[in-house]
Design a protein around this motif. Structure first.
Motif, mmCIF file in Angstrom:
data_model
loop_
_atom_site.group_PDB
_atom_site.id
_atom_site.type_symbol
_atom_site.label_atom_id
_atom_site.label_comp_id
_atom_site.label_asym_id
_atom_site.label_seq_id
_atom_site.Cartn_x
_atom_site.Cartn_y
_atom_site.Cartn_z
ATOM 1 N N ALA A 146 0.836 -1.209 0.000
ATOM 2 C CA ALA A 146 0.000 0.000 0.000
ATOM 3 C C ALA A 146 0.870 1.257 0.000
ATOM 4 C CB ALA A 146 -0.923 -0.009 1.215
ATOM 5 N N ILE A 147 1.935 1.240 0.788
ATOM 6 C CA ILE A 147 2.866 2.377 0.810
ATOM 7 C C ILE A 147 3.560 2.508 -0.542
ATOM 8 C CG2 ILE A 147 5.014 3.213 1.834
ATOM 9 C CD1 ILE A 147 4.046 1.842 4.477
ATOM 10 N N LYS A 148 3.961 1.375 -1.098
ATOM 11 C CA LYS A 148 4.603 1.370 -2.417
ATOM 12 C C LYS A 148 3.691 1.971 -3.480
ATOM 13 C CE LYS A 148 6.674 -1.879 -5.734
ATOM 14 N NZ LYS A 148 6.937 -3.331 -5.999
ATOM 15 N N ASP A 149 2.380 1.726 -3.351
ATOM 16 C CA ASP A 149 1.413 2.262 -4.319
ATOM 17 C C ASP A 149 1.065 3.721 -4.068
ATOM 18 O OD1 ASP A 149 1.392 -0.220 -5.467
ATOM 19 O OD2 ASP A 149 -0.607 -0.798 -4.769
ATOM 20 N N GLY A 150 1.627 4.316 -3.028
ATOM 21 C CA GLY A 150 1.428 5.736 -2.775
ATOM 22 C C GLY A 150 0.278 6.087 -1.860
ATOM 23 N N SER A 202 -5.196 -3.696 -6.015
ATOM 24 C CA SER A 202 -5.563 -3.432 -7.420
ATOM 25 C C SER A 202 -7.014 -2.989 -7.526
ATOM 26 C CB SER A 202 -5.319 -4.677 -8.292
ATOM 27 O OG SER A 202 -6.355 -5.640 -8.146
ATOM 28 N N LEU A 203 -7.866 -3.487 -6.637
ATOM 29 C CA LEU A 203 -9.258 -3.043 -6.613
ATOM 30 C C LEU A 203 -9.366 -1.633 -6.051
ATOM 31 C CD1 LEU A 203 -11.032 -6.297 -5.338
ATOM 32 C CD2 LEU A 203 -10.795 -5.495 -7.688
ATOM 33 N N VAL A 204 -8.559 -1.326 -5.056
ATOM 34 C CA VAL A 204 -8.548 0.026 -4.490
ATOM 35 C C VAL A 204 -8.150 1.043 -5.552
ATOM 36 C CG1 VAL A 204 -7.429 1.550 -2.806
ATOM 37 C CG2 VAL A 204 -8.069 -0.794 -2.149
ATOM 38 N N SER A 205 -7.170 0.704 -6.365
ATOM 39 C CA SER A 205 -6.675 1.629 -7.400
ATOM 40 C C SER A 205 -7.576 1.688 -8.622
ATOM 41 C CB SER A 205 -5.271 1.219 -7.833
ATOM 42 O OG SER A 205 -5.317 -0.005 -8.567
ATOM 43 N N LYS A 234 -14.377 -2.968 -2.713
ATOM 44 C CA LYS A 234 -13.204 -2.143 -3.010
ATOM 45 C C LYS A 234 -12.719 -1.362 -1.793
ATOM 46 C CE LYS A 234 -14.402 -1.634 -7.904
ATOM 47 N NZ LYS A 234 -14.621 -0.692 -9.031
ATOM 48 N N SER A 235 -13.317 -1.668 -0.625
ATOM 49 C CA SER A 235 -12.897 -0.883 0.541
ATOM 50 C C SER A 235 -12.842 -1.658 1.855
ATOM 51 C CB SER A 235 -13.822 0.329 0.730
ATOM 52 O OG SER A 235 -15.137 -0.062 1.091
ATOM 53 N N LEU A 236 -13.296 -2.917 1.896
ATOM 54 C CA LEU A 236 -13.193 -3.704 3.128
ATOM 55 C C LEU A 236 -12.659 -5.086 2.785
ATOM 56 C CD1 LEU A 236 -13.583 -4.046 6.158
ATOM 57 C CD2 LEU A 236 -15.969 -4.699 5.722
ATOM 58 N N PHE A 237 -11.465 -5.381 3.318
ATOM 59 C CA PHE A 237 -10.749 -6.604 2.945
ATOM 60 C C PHE A 237 -10.308 -7.392 4.183
ATOM 61 C CE2 PHE A 237 -9.910 -3.359 -0.302
ATOM 62 C CZ PHE A 237 -10.374 -4.006 -1.436
ATOM 63 N N PHE A 238 -10.146 -8.698 3.975
ATOM 64 C CA PHE A 238 -9.706 -9.608 5.029
ATOM 65 C C PHE A 238 -8.530 -10.422 4.480
ATOM 66 C CE2 PHE A 238 -14.018 -8.465 5.694
ATOM 67 C CZ PHE A 238 -14.216 -8.432 7.056
ATOM 68 N N ILE A 239 -7.333 -10.145 4.982
ATOM 69 C CA ILE A 239 -6.138 -10.822 4.490
ATOM 70 C C ILE A 239 -5.782 -11.976 5.418
ATOM 71 C CG2 ILE A 239 -3.692 -10.566 3.874
ATOM 72 C CD1 ILE A 239 -5.541 -8.937 2.094
ATOM 73 N N GLY A 240 -5.535 -13.155 4.828
ATOM 74 C CA GLY A 240 -5.006 -14.271 5.600
ATOM 75 C C GLY A 240 -6.016 -15.261 6.139
ATOM 76 N N LEU A 241 -7.249 -15.265 5.616
ATOM 77 C CA LEU A 241 -8.231 -16.231 6.103
ATOM 78 C C LEU A 241 -7.975 -17.668 5.629
ATOM 79 C CD1 LEU A 241 -11.647 -14.342 5.801
ATOM 80 C CD2 LEU A 241 -9.991 -14.324 7.671
ATOM 81 N N PRO A 242 -7.498 -17.899 4.403
ATOM 82 C CA PRO A 242 -7.332 -19.280 3.926
ATOM 83 C C PRO A 242 -6.410 -20.104 4.824
ATOM 84 C CG PRO A 242 -7.245 -17.782 2.077
ATOM 85 C CD PRO A 242 -7.219 -16.930 3.328
#
Length: 402
Positions: free
Chosen positions: A21-25, A307-310, A281-289
């Protein structure tokens, strides 16, 4: 256009999301309820806390298969590392990240076009507003213990609170569950306990220590003095260690926003185990699998979400039907987030929809993973007593014993 992004949790999932996210600005703020990064990789002698780590633990995956892209582990480390090595890796990875420590997110709700996030630091409440929220709070902190109200008169603990084998010296121990933690704990406790009985339908290992009896069954019930299997066999115990996994929990989200189904083992309503179907495009859950290579998969999930955010990534028109389609393929709906062999196509699909290149090294990781799954079943005692050596172009590996 850059977004203001909130990341909940500074474990591996939150940190790799922040890096991209930081890398994407984007403007990023990370909230971590403890005083350090690492999440489940932080060891604590305290029990009943966030940590599930035990004192002596080697990783279940080698460093060659659990790295972030372009961020290898130190060359001098063995393939199967200690939890201290992984924590050091995450600390180095996250230097200078905008992390607010000792800060707990207590509420997240939609407020017009933004997300209203309420946090607590030293009992002081603060309100923040964000365009995007990533829930990266992990899933190894809320134990699943179907036997906790059994009336057992001895000591019962979940693997979440296991720390060291010395505690079990001279005891008759029953261990319920033969997943990664169950096996690790069995091998450690076998060194100190008088006798260990391992009970699980997966308990069919060719070789175990002489002090371990394995029973390929299910614990039907627990009574005052021990356990009873499905076949009616009674096994007495001084201590029962329950290694039956964890449930999902998001204490900062209202049930009108997210529902936990099938004994809290399925998070709904999500698309691709990742995007909230109403706010994809605004609420995500990382690491569930579950049953995956973790770190590399977290990174692919984060890149697709961003990519969806952008606006560069693609969403199919029928995301509402994702859960129904997946449930139809499963015998047990509680296995909704378990992937294992599905993870490779899953990551390919996310990369294609996100418009980013697949990591070529992922095929080597797949080969390593498949090798480990076979070796672990054949030799659960010794499968970690090797190192992996990659060839020059990193397309294959060989085993180096020590």
């Amino acid at each position: 256009m850059p977004s203001k992004i909130c990341i909940i949790g500074a474990g591996a999932a939150g940190l790799v999301t922040a890096r991209h996210a930081i890398k994407d600005g984007h403007q990023v703020e990370i909230f971590e309820q403890t005083d350090k990064v690492g999440g489940t990789w932080v060891y604590s002698e305290e029990t009943g806390c966030h940590s599930s780590m035990y004192k002596i633990m080697k990783t279940n995956l080698p460093k060659e298969a659990m790295l972030f892209q372009d961020e290898p582990f130190r060359d001098d480390l063995p393939s199967y590392m200690s939890h201290e090595d992984v924590l050091e890796y995450l600390e180095d990875y996250s230097k200078d990240f905008p992390i607010f420590f000792n800060t707990t997110v207590i509420d997240v709700k939609k407020d017009s076009e933004q997300w209203k996030v309420t946090t607590s630091t030293n009992s002081n409440l603060s309100v923040h507003f964000y365009d995007v929220v990533f829930a990266c709070n992990g899933h190894f902190f809320e134990p699943l213990n179907p036997y906790k109200d059994s009336g057992f008169v001895g000591e019962m603990l979940h693997s979440h609170d296991y720390r060291r084998a010395e505690h079990f010296e001279g005891k008759k121990v029953v261990i319920v569950g033969a997943g990664p933690s169950g096996i690790d704990i069995t091998l450690q406790v076998a060194l100190t306990a008088r006798h260990v009985t391992l009970i699980s339908k997966k308990a069919t290992y060719p070789v175990l220590p002489k002090t371990v009896l394995q029973i390929a069954s299910h614990v039907k019930s627990v009574y005052g003095l021990g356990v009873i299997t499905d076949e009616g066999e009674n096994i007495a115990a001084d201590i029962i260690i329950v290694c039956t996994g964890y449930v999902f929990k998001f204490p900062f989200l209202d049930s009108s926003l997210i529902q936990l189904k099938h004994n809290d083992l399925m998070v709904s309503p999500l698309y691709q185990h990742l995007c909230h179907v109403d706010f994809p495009k605004s609420l995500f859950f990382i690491g569930l699998p579950l049953g995956t290579i973790t770190f590399p998969l977290f990174e692919v999930q984060a890149k697709y979400a961003l990519s969806l955010v952008s606006g560069k990534g693609k969403l199919p028109g029928d995301i509402q039907n994702f859960e129904e389609r997946r449930l139809k393929t499963l015998e047990n709906p509680a296995a909704f987030h378990i992937m294992v062999e599905d993870q490779w196509d899953y990551m390919k699909e996310l990369a294609a929809m996100g418009g980013f290149e697949e990591w070529n090294f992922m095929e080597t990781i797949r080969k390593i993973y498949c090798y480990i799954m076979i070796e672990r079943k054949k030799n659960v005692i010794g499968y970690k007593m090797v190192n992996f050596e990659l060839n020059e172009d990193k397309t294959d590996f060989k085993i180096v014993k020590f």
